[in-house]
Design a protein around this motif. Structure first.
Motif, PDB file in Angstrom:
ATOM      1  N   PHE A 185       0.757  -1.264  -0.045  1.00  0.00           N
ATOM      2  CA  PHE A 185       0.065  -0.125   0.085  1.00  0.00           C
ATOM      3  C   PHE A 185       0.860   1.212  -0.020  1.00  0.00           C
ATOM      4  O   PHE A 185       0.604   2.210  -0.452  1.00  0.00           O
ATOM      5  N   THR A 186       2.073   1.262   0.650  1.00  0.00           N
ATOM      6  CA  THR A 186       2.860   2.455   0.647  1.00  0.00           C
ATOM      7  C   THR A 186       3.172   2.869  -0.916  1.00  0.00           C
ATOM      8  O   THR A 186       3.203   3.885  -1.348  1.00  0.00           O
ATOM      9  N   VAL A 187       3.890   1.666  -1.437  1.00  0.00           N
ATOM     10  CA  VAL A 187       4.426   1.857  -2.831  1.00  0.00           C
ATOM     11  C   VAL A 187       3.080   2.303  -3.744  1.00  0.00           C
ATOM     12  O   VAL A 187       3.244   3.257  -4.859  1.00  0.00           O
ATOM     13  N   THR A 234       6.667  -0.166  11.138  1.00  0.00           N
ATOM     14  CA  THR A 234       6.654   0.985  11.513  1.00  0.00           C
ATOM     15  C   THR A 234       7.292   2.069  10.643  1.00  0.00           C
ATOM     16  O   THR A 234       6.440   3.270  10.476  1.00  0.00           O
ATOM     17  N   SER A 235       8.146   1.759   9.763  1.00  0.00           N
ATOM     18  CA  SER A 235       8.732   2.681   8.703  1.00  0.00           C
ATOM     19  C   SER A 235       7.523   2.749   7.770  1.00  0.00           C
ATOM     20  O   SER A 235       7.260   3.956   7.065  1.00  0.00           O
ATOM     21  N   ASN A 236       6.782   1.675   7.181  1.00  0.00           N
ATOM     22  CA  ASN A 236       5.841   1.731   6.525  1.00  0.00           C
ATOM     23  C   ASN A 236       4.694   2.430   6.832  1.00  0.00           C
ATOM     24  O   ASN A 236       3.891   3.166   6.089  1.00  0.00           O
ATOM     25  N   SER A 237       4.171   2.341   7.994  1.00  0.00           N
ATOM     26  CA  SER A 237       2.990   3.185   8.603  1.00  0.00           C
ATOM     27  C   SER A 237       3.456   4.583   8.510  1.00  0.00           C
ATOM     28  O   SER A 237       2.503   5.552   8.522  1.00  0.00           O
ATOM     29  N   TRP A 238       4.897   4.926   9.056  1.00  0.00           N
ATOM     30  CA  TRP A 238       5.150   6.516   8.882  1.00  0.00           C
ATOM     31  C   TRP A 238       5.197   6.925   7.567  1.00  0.00           C
ATOM     32  O   TRP A 238       4.664   7.962   7.470  1.00  0.00           O
ATOM     33  N   GLN A 243       2.807  10.596   3.427  1.00  0.00           N
ATOM     34  CA  GLN A 243       2.321  10.876   2.241  1.00  0.00           C
ATOM     35  C   GLN A 243       0.970  11.414   2.354  1.00  0.00           C
ATOM     36  O   GLN A 243       0.726  12.543   1.629  1.00  0.00           O
ATOM     37  N   HIS A 244       0.033  10.980   3.320  1.00  0.00           N
ATOM     38  CA  HIS A 244      -1.215  11.515   3.290  1.00  0.00           C
ATOM     39  C   HIS A 244      -1.255  12.933   3.588  1.00  0.00           C
ATOM     40  O   HIS A 244      -1.817  13.928   2.993  1.00  0.00           O
ATOM     41  N   TYR A 245      -0.410  13.386   4.546  1.00  0.00           N
ATOM     42  CA  TYR A 245      -0.283  14.636   5.178  1.00  0.00           C
ATOM     43  C   TYR A 245       0.407  15.582   4.227  1.00  0.00           C
ATOM     44  O   TYR A 245      -0.398  16.643   4.075  1.00  0.00           O
ATOM     45  N   ILE A 246       1.544  15.383   3.691  1.00  0.00           N
ATOM     46  CA  ILE A 246       2.141  16.175   2.862  1.00  0.00           C
ATOM     47  C   ILE A 246       1.125  16.606   1.593  1.00  0.00           C
ATOM     48  O   ILE A 246       1.240  17.877   0.877  1.00  0.00           O
ATOM     49  N   TYR A 247       0.798  15.249   0.932  1.00  0.00           N
ATOM     50  CA  TYR A 247       0.154  15.600  -0.377  1.00  0.00           C
ATOM     51  C   TYR A 247      -1.364  16.455  -0.085  1.00  0.00           C
ATOM     52  O   TYR A 247      -1.754  16.746  -1.094  1.00  0.00           O
ATOM     53  N   LYS A 248      -1.735  16.271   1.009  1.00  0.00           N
ATOM     54  CA  LYS A 248      -3.264  16.837   1.317  1.00  0.00           C
ATOM     55  C   LYS A 248      -2.982  18.307   1.440  1.00  0.00           C
ATOM     56  O   LYS A 248      -3.518  19.083   1.165  1.00  0.00           O
ATOM     57  N   LYS A 249      -1.860  18.733   2.267  1.00  0.00           N
ATOM     58  CA  LYS A 249      -1.233  20.074   2.379  1.00  0.00           C
ATOM     59  C   LYS A 249      -0.857  20.670   1.294  1.00  0.00           C
ATOM     60  O   LYS A 249      -1.171  21.919   1.087  1.00  0.00           O
ATOM     61  N   TYR A 250       0.024  19.926   0.462  1.00  0.00           N
ATOM     62  CA  TYR A 250       0.532  20.411  -0.829  1.00  0.00           C
ATOM     63  C   TYR A 250       0.022  19.588  -1.965  1.00  0.00           C
ATOM     64  O   TYR A 250       0.844  18.801  -2.255  1.00  0.00           O
ATOM     65  N   PRO A 251      -1.122  19.895  -2.501  1.00  0.00           N
ATOM     66  CA  PRO A 251      -1.275  18.856  -3.462  1.00  0.00           C
ATOM     67  C   PRO A 251      -0.590  19.152  -4.754  1.00  0.00           C
ATOM     68  O   PRO A 251       0.106  20.097  -5.136  1.00  0.00           O
ATOM     69  N   PRO A 252      -0.594  18.164  -5.748  1.00  0.00           N
ATOM     70  CA  PRO A 252       0.315  18.195  -6.726  1.00  0.00           C
ATOM     71  C   PRO A 252      -0.047  19.385  -7.749  1.00  0.00           C
ATOM     72  O   PRO A 252      -1.260  19.628  -7.733  1.00  0.00           O
ATOM     73  N   PRO A 253       0.892  19.797  -8.726  1.00  0.00           N
ATOM     74  CA  PRO A 253       0.240  21.045  -9.553  1.00  0.00           C
ATOM     75  C   PRO A 253      -0.602  20.351 -10.588  1.00  0.00           C
ATOM     76  O   PRO A 253      -1.367  21.309 -11.408  1.00  0.00           O
TER      77      PRO A 253
END
Length: 338
Positions: A185-187, A234-238, A243-253
């Motif tokens: 799911f991460t990839v 732990t690494s995959n969950s992080w 990804q969810h936080y950053i892409y939601k705050k800064y959506p792709p152009p």
């Protein structure tokens, strides 16, 4: 060869374990498992700037993708020249296709160091130290209990033991399944949010391979110690949460560009529609004048869209009727009779 790396990783584990020992018993699984989890969290916090750099690199590749596609069409029969032109384009614009792999490249040494440290702890003999871990701490880690399993336990070792430790088999088996699922799911989430559309991009090719190989990681996870699987989960969950936080705050152009394109298309459509309507309304009074209609007829012509061509065919028959009247006048002169 990599003993210096193993020394660093093992020393970090010892320091974190010492700090947690003030809160929980030092020989418990919570102390050793918490050390591995906190080491993973600290590592991922350090990698946040690299993750941001990866996003900028992927978006830069998206901007250059149309130019790359144009170069592919232009030099489709000359691969060497194509590679040179593409690399030149990347250098001129400051883009690096491999910069998206930096977080993975940094994580791999830590993963290898943690794997080797836990592997040697599990294989250590009584009274033997492992890198920066003393013999007492090695014995403490070997006997640490997490839900009935020990940190050095692996699924294969627990399955091959006589008698079998079913608790260790269940705990390590669940950890293997969770690690494989979170990897997939991460990839997959990373590829969905990836704005780069060039299939020849090395980063995209590597991610596609990871999607197919993610289920196969479960087979390798069968031989990983429980501590390594804890690091993996732990690494995959992080990564998923990051990804969810950053892409939601800064959506792709690309998403914002598509929205802008749709809005401009709508506004452009209304403008062109208005122009057409203006042209039609401008043409209606002209036809009404030719038909010698009063002002009331003009208002009706604006409301009705299709009565315009009706007066046009009336002028053509008038011209056709005037022509035969001129021919008999030429015949009355009598010049043709002579």
């Amino acid at each position: 060869m990599l003993d210096w790396l193993y020394e660093i990783v093992s020393q970090l584990i010892v320091w974190i374990h010492t700090g947690l020992s003030t809160v929980v018993p030092k020989d418990s699984g919570w102390a050793w498992g918490g050390s591995i989890i906190l080491l993973t969290v600290l590592l991922r916090l350090i990698l946040v700037p690299l993750f941001v750099k990866q996003i900028h690199a992927s978006r830069k590749m998206q901007e250059l993708n149309p130019k790359v596609q144009a170069l592919r069409k232009k030099y489709k029969n000359d691969k060497q020249r194509l590679n040179q032109e593409v690399m030149k384009l990347y250098q001129e614009n400051g883009a690096n296709p491999l910069s998206g792999c930096l977080p993975l490249l940094v994580q791999m040494p830590i993963f290898i160091g943690l794997f080797q440290t836990l592997k040697r702890i599990s294989d250590a003999k009584p009274g033997e130290s492992v890198f920066a871990v003393s013999s007492d701490l090695v014995a403490s880690a070997q006997n640490a209990n997490i839900f009935g399993a020990h940190i050095p336990d692996t699924f294969l070792n627990a399955w091959g033991a006589d008698p079998k430790s079913w608790t260790a088999i269940i705990v390590t088996g669940i950890a293997v399944v969770i690690s494989s699922v979170t990897t997939f799911f991460t990839v997959r989430a990373s590829m969905k949010r990836q704005p780069v559309t060039d299939d020849a991009n090395p980063m995209m090719q590597a991610q596609k391979m990871m999607v197919f190989f993610a289920p196969l990681f479960g087979l390798f996870g069968l031989g990983f110690p429980l501590g390594v699987l804890m690091y993996w989960v732990t690494s995959n969950s992080w990564t998923l949460a990051q990804q969810h936080y950053i892409y939601k705050k800064y959506p792709p152009p690309a998403a914002t560009g598509d929205a802008a394109a749709t809005t401009t298309a709508k506004t452009g459509g209304t403008k062109t529609g208005g122009a057409k309507a203006g042209a039609k309304t401008g043409a209606k009074p002209a036809t009404s004048k030719n038909g010698q209609s009063p002002s009331g007829v003009k208002a009706k012509a604006r409301l009705k869209k299709e009565p315009e061509p009706a007066p046009e065919p009336e002028d053509k028959p008038k011209v056709a009727r005037n022509q035969p009247t001129r021919k008999p006048r030429s015949k009355r002169s009598g010049t043709q009779k002579r």
